[in-house]
Design an enzyme around this catalytic site. Sequence first.
Site, PDB file in Angstrom:
ATOM      1  N   ASP A 255       1.142  -0.993   0.272  1.00 36.14           N
ATOM      2  CA  ASP A 255       0.382  -0.145   0.142  1.00 36.14           C
ATOM      3  C   ASP A 255       0.862   1.120   0.232  1.00 36.14           C
ATOM      4  OD1 ASP A 255      -2.389  -1.673   0.272  1.00 36.14           O
ATOM      5  OD2 ASP A 255      -2.194  -0.670   2.237  1.00 36.14           O
TER       6      ASP A 255
ATOM      7  N   ASP B 149     -13.198  -3.408  -1.393  1.00 34.34           N
ATOM      8  CA  ASP B 149     -13.190  -2.523  -0.314  1.00 34.34           C
ATOM      9  C   ASP B 149     -14.201  -3.367   1.102  1.00 34.34           C
ATOM     10  OD1 ASP B 149     -10.121  -2.390  -0.519  1.00 34.34           O
ATOM     11  OD2 ASP B 149     -11.376  -0.757  -1.330  1.00 34.34           O
TER      12      ASP B 149
HETATM   13  O1  1PR Z   1     -10.697   3.066  -5.546  1.00 32.45           O
HETATM   14  O2  1PR Z   1      -9.357   2.472  -7.899  1.00 32.45           O
HETATM   15  O3  1PR Z   1      -8.410   4.472  -6.519  1.00 32.45           O
HETATM   16  O4  1PR Z   1      -8.436   2.230  -5.444  1.00 32.45           O
HETATM   17  C1  1PR Z   1      -7.487   2.583  -4.425  1.00 32.45           C
HETATM   18  C2  1PR Z   1      -6.811   1.038  -3.628  1.00 32.45           C
HETATM   19  O5  1PR Z   1      -6.319   1.239  -1.888  1.00 32.45           O
HETATM   20  C3  1PR Z   1      -8.296   0.024  -3.436  1.00 32.45           C
HETATM   21  O6  1PR Z   1      -7.572  -0.985  -4.166  1.00 32.45           O
HETATM   22  C4  1PR Z   1      -8.458   0.218  -2.220  1.00 32.45           C
HETATM   23  O7  1PR Z   1      -8.378  -1.430  -1.087  1.00 32.45           O
HETATM   24  C5  1PR Z   1      -6.638   0.484  -1.481  1.00 32.45           C
HETATM   25  N1  1PR Z   1      -7.141   1.656  -0.598  1.00 32.45           N
HETATM   26  C6  1PR Z   1      -7.328   2.091  -0.199  1.00 32.45           C
HETATM   27  N2  1PR Z   1      -7.548   2.621   1.284  1.00 32.45           N
HETATM   28  C7  1PR Z   1      -6.589   1.948   1.959  1.00 32.45           C
HETATM   29  C8  1PR Z   1      -6.325   1.950   3.054  1.00 32.45           C
HETATM   30  O8  1PR Z   1      -5.877   0.473   3.729  1.00 32.45           O
HETATM   31  N3  1PR Z   1      -6.495   2.929   3.890  1.00 32.45           N
HETATM   32  N4  1PR Z   1      -5.598  -0.063   1.220  1.00 32.45           N
HETATM   33  C9  1PR Z   1      -6.191   1.028   1.141  1.00 32.45           C
HETATM   34  C10 1PR Z   1      -6.109  -1.540   1.405  1.00 32.45           C
HETATM   35  C11 1PR Z   1      -6.207  -3.546   1.675  1.00 32.45           C
HETATM   36  C12 1PR Z   1      -4.930  -4.784   1.545  1.00 32.45           C
HETATM   37  C13 1PR Z   1      -3.836  -4.992   2.032  1.00 32.45           C
HETATM   38  C14 1PR Z   1      -4.331  -6.222   2.454  1.00 32.45           C
HETATM   39  C15 1PR Z   1      -3.578  -7.381   3.648  1.00 32.45           C
HETATM   40  N5  1PR Z   1      -4.976  -2.355   1.460  1.00 32.45           N
HETATM   41  O9  1PR Z   1      -4.469  -4.224   0.274  1.00 32.45           O
HETATM   42  O10 1PR Z   1      -2.604  -5.237   1.955  1.00 32.45           O
HETATM   43  O11 1PR Z   1      -5.743  -5.823   3.331  1.00 32.45           O
HETATM   44  O12 1PR Z   1      -3.003  -6.410   4.374  1.00 32.45           O
HETATM   45  P1  1PR Z   1      -2.276  -7.403   5.984  1.00 32.45           P
HETATM   46  O13 1PR Z   1      -1.849  -8.399   5.367  1.00 32.45           O
HETATM   47  O14 1PR Z   1      -1.830  -6.400   6.494  1.00 32.45           O
HETATM   48  O15 1PR Z   1      -3.837  -7.752   6.364  1.00 32.45           O
HETATM   49  P2  1PR Z   1      -9.277   2.846  -6.285  1.00 32.45           P
END
Ligand code: 1PR
Length: 523
Positions: free
Chosen positions: A224, A379
């Site tokens: 991320d 999400d």
């Molecule tokens: O909406 O098309 O602009 O895409 C934004 C992207 O950013 C989406 O794929 C969304 O999932 C991601 N995103 C947005 N905000 C966050 C955040 O964390 N605040 N991250 C975010 C999503 C989730 C996973 C993470 C897993 C594994 N992160 O990708 O890596 O949950 O984590 P873990 O193994 O530590 O539990 P758009």
Amino acid sequence: MITLLDYGAGNVRSVINAIESLGETVRVVATAEDILSAEKLVFPGVGAFGNMMEILHRKAYISPLKAYLAAQRPFLGICLGLHALFESSEEAFTAEGLGFLKGTVKRFDVTRAVPHIGWNGLAIQQPSRLFKDLRGDEKFYFVHSYHVAPEDPEVVLTTTDYGYSFVSAIQQGPIVATQFHPEKSGRSGLKLLENFIRAGNTAHVPEIRRCHTRLAKRIIACLDVRTNDRGDLVVTKGDQYDVREAGEVRNLGQPVELARRYYQEGADEITFLNITGFRDFPLEDMPMLEVLRQTSRNVFVPLTIGGGIRNYTDVNGRSYSALEVASEYFRSGADKISIGSDAVAIVEAYRKSGRKSGDSAIEAIARVYGSQAVVISIDPRRVYVHEPDAVPHHVIETAFPGPEGQHYCWYQCTVKGGREGRDLDAVSLARGCEALGAGEILLNCIDRDGTNTGFDLELINAVKSAVSIPVIASSGAGCADHFREVFSQTEAESALAAGIFHRREVAIETVKQSLVGQAEVRV
Ligand code: 1PR
């Protein structure tokens, strides 16, 4: 010098990078004459057969290609570059192939997920110079919905099993072509490319000869990425999507360095999510493009990029389509793009109107780059209800009751990084995206993200049983055993983790070793 035929779609950059990493120079075909004068021609292809043949016609490359092949000169086709050698394809009935080999290209007719995505083996059918120094049990990266069906069994170099046995490489004299992507197949793929470029004329038979092959479960490392308050681009990690600790954005490292480390440690794929992409404009957020360019120079496994892929109008009133944004990412080294927030808006509109607009980001990108290049990042967040028919959504019975003892829940889709909940459930979103042409689902779970408590198996089973495209289980991995659990209790094709890898709590290799004997893995 290697001559590379780039007809303008897909990730040709990664093929160039792979060849250059072997110390070879690459000349990209600019005119028909370049094809005829090539010493060794590499023809990589991704996307759709019809689109490819149309461009080859438009650029007047058909006759020189036919002449080059007829002269039996060294040729390596990759993926669509293999399909092009045949007479026709079920992917585009009206388009004629080069017809160098007799036979057609057929769509997979299997009860398993299509596209066939991931690392699978080769059952070797004849000796080849391509196999020099290969053991024979290596796995290579595949991503395709169609496979070739040659009439002449003599040209079959390897077969691979996916529901049934299909032809995964052909050879006719110095002309070889593979369904898999050597440029995305790590060290084994680089070895095979090197053999095409340098091996002498001796044909080799690897020591290990398999009759059947199996697709591996993929282990994906996710980064991320966002800019912190000081303006540095960092890999961060949230707890249930909250990436701040004591007011600061967590900084777990540099994206390019971490990606390289995960490649070396055996990650089967690497995903970058630009988590603030929904509010920035990615074509102005050049660091992400640069991250991709630098990473793809020495990371030879598939790269996915997500964040901010949507139609956009900049401050000067100039409009960009999601396809243009995605194209820029593909040109910079991405193999797949991932759409988050915009997918929710697209499916909401699709469900409301009951018809496909034809120009949504999912449809437009899949049309040009193929379904396999379009990942949907979901999400979702659990919403508990007392009764299964309490809401007009896909409700499941849960073994983990809610705060008021509720035994049912649905998974609400969110947008903008979990900031906004929508009146749409994850199962309906996944189904809608599949209908519109998406090729894979990246299934996050806000409740589990960063908790180390394991994947939400109920969510994964609900979505996986609703779609036929591959599903990546994501969020919550806390130990190697969680991967064993997700692969034994769900049908997910791959599992993604972030926190445990960034904090070096569990190594990718440990995860894979613990799966040996339990699930097929690439070790
Ligand atoms: O909406 O098309 O602009 O895409 C934004 C992207 O950013 C989406 O794929 C969304 O999932 C991601 N995103 C947005 N905000 C966050 C955040 O964390 N605040 N991250 C975010 C999503 C989730 C996973 C993470 C897993 C594994 N992160 O990708 O890596 O949950 O984590 P873990 O193994 O530590 O539990 P758009």
